[in-house]
Motif scaffolding. Sequence first.
Motif, PDB file in Angstrom:
ATOM      1  N   HIS A 296       1.165  -1.099   0.077  1.00 46.06           N
ATOM      2  CA  HIS A 296      -0.022  -0.101   0.039  1.00 46.06           C
ATOM      3  C   HIS A 296       0.855   1.264  -0.122  1.00 46.06           C
ATOM      4  CE1 HIS A 296      -0.203  -0.429   4.657  1.00 46.06           C
ATOM      5  NE2 HIS A 296       0.957  -0.655   4.308  1.00 46.06           N
TER       6      HIS A 296
ATOM      7  N   PHE B 255      -3.088   1.507  11.612  1.00 45.59           N
ATOM      8  CA  PHE B 255      -2.562   2.726  11.873  1.00 45.59           C
ATOM      9  C   PHE B 255      -3.533   4.095  11.971  1.00 45.59           C
ATOM     10  CE2 PHE B 255      -3.926   2.909   7.106  1.00 45.59           C
ATOM     11  CZ  PHE B 255      -3.376   1.619   6.863  1.00 45.59           C
ATOM     12  N   THR B 256      -4.581   3.783  12.009  1.00 44.26           N
ATOM     13  CA  THR B 256      -5.510   4.757  12.344  1.00 44.26           C
ATOM     14  C   THR B 256      -6.535   4.417  13.541  1.00 44.26           C
ATOM     15  OG1 THR B 256      -6.932   4.075  10.648  1.00 44.26           O
ATOM     16  CG2 THR B 256      -5.702   6.222  10.356  1.00 44.26           C
TER      17      THR B 256
ATOM     18  N   GLU C 166      -2.330   7.964  -1.396  1.00 44.65           N
ATOM     19  CA  GLU C 166      -2.474   8.234   0.065  1.00 44.65           C
ATOM     20  C   GLU C 166      -2.726   9.570   0.511  1.00 44.65           C
ATOM     21  OE1 GLU C 166      -2.096   5.083   1.604  1.00 44.65           O
ATOM     22  OE2 GLU C 166      -1.749   5.802   3.950  1.00 44.65           O
TER      23      GLU C 166
ATOM     24  N   PHE D  45      -8.299  -0.069  11.053  1.00 39.15           N
ATOM     25  CA  PHE D  45      -6.847  -0.077  10.598  1.00 39.15           C
ATOM     26  C   PHE D  45      -5.825  -0.091  11.629  1.00 39.15           C
ATOM     27  CE2 PHE D  45      -9.628   1.727   7.095  1.00 39.15           C
ATOM     28  CZ  PHE D  45      -9.654   0.917   6.163  1.00 39.15           C
TER      29      PHE D  45
ATOM     30  N   GLY E 126     -10.517   4.045   2.644  1.00 35.18           N
ATOM     31  CA  GLY E 126     -10.264   3.873   3.989  1.00 35.18           C
ATOM     32  C   GLY E 126      -9.556   4.985   4.600  1.00 35.18           C
ATOM     33  N   SER E 127      -9.804   5.301   5.969  1.00 37.45           N
ATOM     34  CA  SER E 127      -9.410   6.614   6.394  1.00 37.45           C
ATOM     35  C   SER E 127      -9.326   6.514   8.121  1.00 37.45           C
ATOM     36  CB  SER E 127     -10.244   7.750   6.094  1.00 37.45           C
ATOM     37  OG  SER E 127     -11.381   7.615   6.497  1.00 37.45           O
ATOM     38  N   GLY E 128      -8.956   7.645   8.477  1.00 40.77           N
ATOM     39  CA  GLY E 128      -8.973   7.568  10.158  1.00 40.77           C
ATOM     40  C   GLY E 128      -8.025   8.682  10.480  1.00 40.77           C
TER      41      GLY E 128
ATOM     42  N   SER F 294       0.921   3.320   1.994  1.00 41.49           N
ATOM     43  CA  SER F 294       0.760   4.222   3.779  1.00 41.49           C
ATOM     44  C   SER F 294       2.246   4.473   4.125  1.00 41.49           C
ATOM     45  CB  SER F 294      -0.025   3.143   4.587  1.00 41.49           C
ATOM     46  OG  SER F 294      -1.423   3.142   4.115  1.00 41.49           O
TER      47      SER F 294
ATOM     48  N   ALA G  99      -5.562  10.391   7.983  1.00 39.39           N
ATOM     49  CA  ALA G  99      -5.003   9.792   6.850  1.00 39.39           C
ATOM     50  C   ALA G  99      -5.981   9.176   5.955  1.00 39.39           C
ATOM     51  CB  ALA G  99      -3.915   8.776   7.210  1.00 39.39           C
ATOM     52  N   PHE G 100      -5.843   8.908   4.890  1.00 39.31           N
ATOM     53  CA  PHE G 100      -6.699   8.138   3.868  1.00 39.31           C
ATOM     54  C   PHE G 100      -5.879   7.411   2.859  1.00 39.31           C
ATOM     55  CE2 PHE G 100      -6.519  12.533   2.528  1.00 39.31           C
ATOM     56  CZ  PHE G 100      -6.421  12.457   1.354  1.00 39.31           C
ATOM     57  N   GLY G 101      -6.625   6.536   2.431  1.00 40.24           N
ATOM     58  CA  GLY G 101      -6.054   5.793   1.179  1.00 40.24           C
ATOM     59  C   GLY G 101      -7.200   5.103   0.327  1.00 40.24           C
TER      60      GLY G 101
ATOM     61  N   ARG H   2       0.189  -6.780  -4.707  1.00 46.65           N
ATOM     62  CA  ARG H   2      -0.180  -7.695  -3.667  1.00 46.65           C
ATOM     63  C   ARG H   2      -0.302  -9.230  -4.603  1.00 46.65           C
ATOM     64  NH1 ARG H   2      -5.001  -4.534  -0.406  1.00 46.65           N
ATOM     65  NH2 ARG H   2      -3.623  -2.751   0.108  1.00 46.65           N
TER      66      ARG H   2
ATOM     67  N   GLN I 222       3.582   7.816   4.598  1.00 50.84           N
ATOM     68  CA  GLN I 222       3.122   8.536   5.764  1.00 50.84           C
ATOM     69  C   GLN I 222       4.271   8.749   6.635  1.00 50.84           C
ATOM     70  OE1 GLN I 222      -0.433   7.578   8.003  1.00 50.84           O
ATOM     71  NE2 GLN I 222      -1.446   6.762   6.286  1.00 50.84           N
TER      72      GLN I 222
ATOM     73  N   GLN J  84      -2.515   3.502  -5.861  1.00 50.18           N
ATOM     74  CA  GLN J  84      -3.244   4.039  -4.841  1.00 50.18           C
ATOM     75  C   GLN J  84      -2.904   5.418  -4.635  1.00 50.18           C
ATOM     76  OE1 GLN J  84      -2.507   1.739  -1.139  1.00 50.18           O
ATOM     77  NE2 GLN J  84      -4.089   0.536  -1.455  1.00 50.18           N
TER      78      GLN J  84
HETATM   79  N1  DAH Z   1      -3.501   1.282   3.473  1.00 51.54           N
HETATM   80  C1  DAH Z   1      -4.940   0.969   3.370  1.00 51.54           C
HETATM   81  C2  DAH Z   1      -5.065  -0.329   2.383  1.00 51.54           C
HETATM   82  O1  DAH Z   1      -3.979  -0.239   1.173  1.00 51.54           O
HETATM   83  C3  DAH Z   1      -5.913   1.897   3.003  1.00 51.54           C
HETATM   84  C4  DAH Z   1      -5.855   2.865   4.263  1.00 51.54           C
HETATM   85  C5  DAH Z   1      -6.925   2.936   5.084  1.00 51.54           C
HETATM   86  C6  DAH Z   1      -4.867   4.013   4.019  1.00 51.54           C
HETATM   87  C7  DAH Z   1      -6.785   3.798   5.975  1.00 51.54           C
HETATM   88  C8  DAH Z   1      -5.070   5.047   5.177  1.00 51.54           C
HETATM   89  C9  DAH Z   1      -6.067   5.035   5.947  1.00 51.54           C
HETATM   90  O2  DAH Z   1      -4.077   6.066   5.089  1.00 51.54           O
HETATM   91  O3  DAH Z   1      -6.054   5.900   6.888  1.00 51.54           O
HETATM   92  O4  DAH Z   1      -5.978  -1.012   2.421  1.00 51.54           O
END
Ligand code: DAH
Length: 343
Positions: free
Chosen positions: A171, A253-254, A213, A251, A287-289, A173, A310-312, A197, A176, A211
Amino acid sequence: MINDLKNEIESVKDLFFKEVRKVKSVDKFKIVKEQFISRKKGFLTNILKGLKDFPKEDKPLAGKLVNKLKIQVEEELEKLEKSLINKKEDSIDYSLPEFDSPLGRNHLLSYVKNEVEEIFIGMGYDIADGPEIETEYYNFTALNFLEHHPARDEQDTFFIKNFENRVLRTHTSPVQVRYMENNTPPIKVIAPGRVFRKDEVDATHSPVFHQVEGLLVAKDINFSHLKGTLSFFLKSFFGKSVDVRFRPSFFPFTEPSAEVDVSCFLCNGTDSHCKICKGTGWIEILGSGMVHPEVLKNGNIDPEEFSGFAFGMGIERITMLKYGIHDLRMFYENDIRFLNQFG
Ligand code: DAH
């Protein structure tokens, strides 16, 4: 008679060389050639035709003289033609573009990536990137994945042989933490890029995809900033009329984490067999948080002083939804009948 012939030959020869000196183009060359050796009325042909009127004893000499002229003229014409062809080749500029060559265009995925970038640049974000060959530390550990988290499994992740602790990032992420290590808040970045993957190829999966980020870290950042930012982005990207919904999720990381959906822009929840939302009226987008305090610490940022979100999201996924593409393989098959429809 022979003397008349000699005079005639001399004057034709003079005329011929005078004309030859004037030849600068293929068109002019053709005219001169026609003038002197055309079968019907060329000067030389006429002289040759006249030979039959010569007395028998003069014929061999007359023939010889005319033949000599003929050979001279033909040789000169041949030389001239060659030099004109060479000149033509010299004058070709090989660096000029080909006529009628079709103009290239951005691939749809690049186009969408740019579209996303422009929306976030408009909100003051910078663009960052990170390595595709990543360490396990940045891909997992620094993002608060526990030692035995299933995502670290060999079944999901490409580990690099003979290159300890290296993976193809699963990913975006990890960017970050890399970014936080090298920058101080306020931080506002997005990081688009390629991820990997171990998935079998089908209509919605590919072992290589893209993706984007996003990361914002500053003082007093809370969940409403996350909601406002992502709502603005999603309405800019999918259209003002879509509704946005935040669902609790997880997740590593959030904390808290949320998955974000948009209302179905195809049926708006009215079609129970809708191809996109399956009748639920909502489409899952990203996804986010709020960035986990451990992740801030790993980026050398004090979680007591700063907070962030953060979000992705998957670029293929949002592209397929926005442009109504049903098979992800179309992106990579390079069929220009497909590619030409976009961008
Ligand atoms: N890295 C996650 C994935 O590949 C996606 C993601 C979710 C990124 C939440 C983020 C986050 O920065 O806060 O599924």
